[in-house]
Design an enzyme around this catalytic site. Sequence first.
Site, PDB file in Angstrom:
ATOM      1  CB  CYS A  29      -0.932   0.022   1.213  1.00 31.99           C
ATOM      2  SG  CYS A  29      -0.071  -0.102   2.784  1.00 31.99           S
ATOM      3  N   GLY A  55      -0.715   0.329  -4.769  1.00 30.13           N
ATOM      4  CA  GLY A  55      -1.911  -0.405  -4.404  1.00 30.13           C
ATOM      5  C   GLY A  55      -3.067  -0.035  -5.297  1.00 30.13           C
ATOM      6  CG  ASN A 134       3.703   1.012   3.135  1.00 32.30           C
ATOM      7  OD1 ASN A 134       4.727   1.579   2.781  1.00 32.30           O
ATOM      8  ND2 ASN A 134       3.338  -0.142   2.628  1.00 32.30           N
ATOM      9  N   GLY A 135       2.992  -1.604   5.347  1.00 29.51           N
ATOM     10  CA  GLY A 135       3.911  -2.594   5.908  1.00 29.51           C
ATOM     11  C   GLY A 135       3.165  -3.852   6.277  1.00 29.51           C
ATOM     12  CE1 TYR A 275       7.768  -3.965 -11.030  1.00 22.67           C
ATOM     13  CE2 TYR A 275       6.863  -4.539  -8.885  1.00 22.67           C
ATOM     14  CZ  TYR A 275       6.703  -4.372 -10.247  1.00 22.67           C
ATOM     15  OH  TYR A 275       5.486  -4.610 -10.831  1.00 22.67           O
TER      16      TYR A 275
END
Length: 498
Positions: A29, A55, A134-135, A275
């Site tokens: 996300c 996301g 996020n994570g 990436y």
Amino acid sequence: MSKHMPPAHPFDFDAWSEDAGDDKLHEECGVFGVTGVTDAANFVALGLHALQHRGQEAGGIVSYDPASGFNSARRFGYVRDNFTKQSLMETLPGALAIGHVRYSTAGSKGATQIRDVQPFFGEFSMGGAAIAHNGNITNADALRRELIERGSIFQSSSDSECIIHLMARSLQRKVPERMMDALRRVEGAFSVVAMTRTKLIGVRDPLGVRPLVIGRIGDEGWVLSSETCALDIIGADYLRDVEPGEMVVIEDGELKSLHPFVPAKPRFCIFEHVYFSRPDSIIGGRSVYETRRQIGVELAREAPVDADLVCPVPDSGTPAAIGFAHESGIPYGMGIIRNQYMGRTFIEPTEQIRNMGVRLKLNVNRALIEGKRVILVDDSVVRGTTSRKIKEMILDAGAAEVHFRIASPPTAWPCFYGVDTPQREKLLAATMSEEEMREHLAVDSLKFISLDGLYRAVGEVKGRDASCPQYCDACFSGDYPVAPTDMLEKGFQLKAAE
């Protein structure tokens, strides 16, 4: 939570793209928050649009306005399809807002549930608070069991909801202190953007695995974002990164910095460079684009090959292919063209159409490829399904030879820190040697950049120091900086000590 949304039409490409060969790794996300501006939710919507690559499953925004209190909207699908509608944005007034775009890793793997879409909101004795995470919390199962036994009632299947419940049980009087209490119980990776009625809060885990940056809008506005590219879209200036283990609290136009965790050596996710992050972002003071170009340079030095054309697998392989071509002296060419307008159609998904999945997204430039010895540069090989289909397309177009050069080391271990990774036995590099992978893909040669080469590309001149790595590279090395507690309970085997 399902990684794909229920089809909105008789045929939805997104619903079967994995079957069609989309075997890339995906970030979980992106998070974004703004304070000190008029109509903050509109700024958040723009920021989330810039973070859409992190996301695509769903998104949400929470705002606060003194007249109406906390307001929220959560929707499935792209930001552009939901949060550009005036009727919706008018329900999110106020000068303070946070948002989240989701690509599930933790959470329900069945039907998509709107209750799993962040930000999450909690009403505490001192007022409400919303969080976007996020994570991935690696001890979420253990925390959830403990909290449920003590009377907590969970509304979602997301690991992130544990943070709200831990905050509710804290005896601290203010939200930032309650958040500190909660996050000290959490293991794994977290970059959190949160808000109260008056505060915008950002915090990173002690290892700083996932990114979070601070920006300014004019003299009054502040921004928190997963990446700097989202600052650019709203005209904000990049100030600095939130440091690993730091909490920033922004209120009344002032930023306060706190360090509530035991200090640790940072282990930022190296795959952000390879990436996940957009190439126009800045990470740790380094251009992501320049780092990826340098990865191609290192790859050309480590794995040269006689060929006629260097061709990127778009779009993530493009910077590395440019670096490879420049270093090797072999011409660069766009031998594969991405269909920028690929998306939902009304075509019925017959088996024949399903088999055309990669071709719907990518098409070979036959006039450029025919008769050439082609070097294909891609960012990674996960399960190999996409690589095989692209190779077949290149050969069908008349290429004389196909050589793969991969801008990351072999992905042999799953990620437990916020990346959607297949089970280890489904990772090609977990069960095959490089030569076996070459035979499996049926290409003339296959070479990956070494871990040392990758470290050199991101600025570590001496490569990876095995005694003290500077990044989290667990997906390549099996060296997990935080024990994946929940997965170990389920029988996951760590790499044996060498």
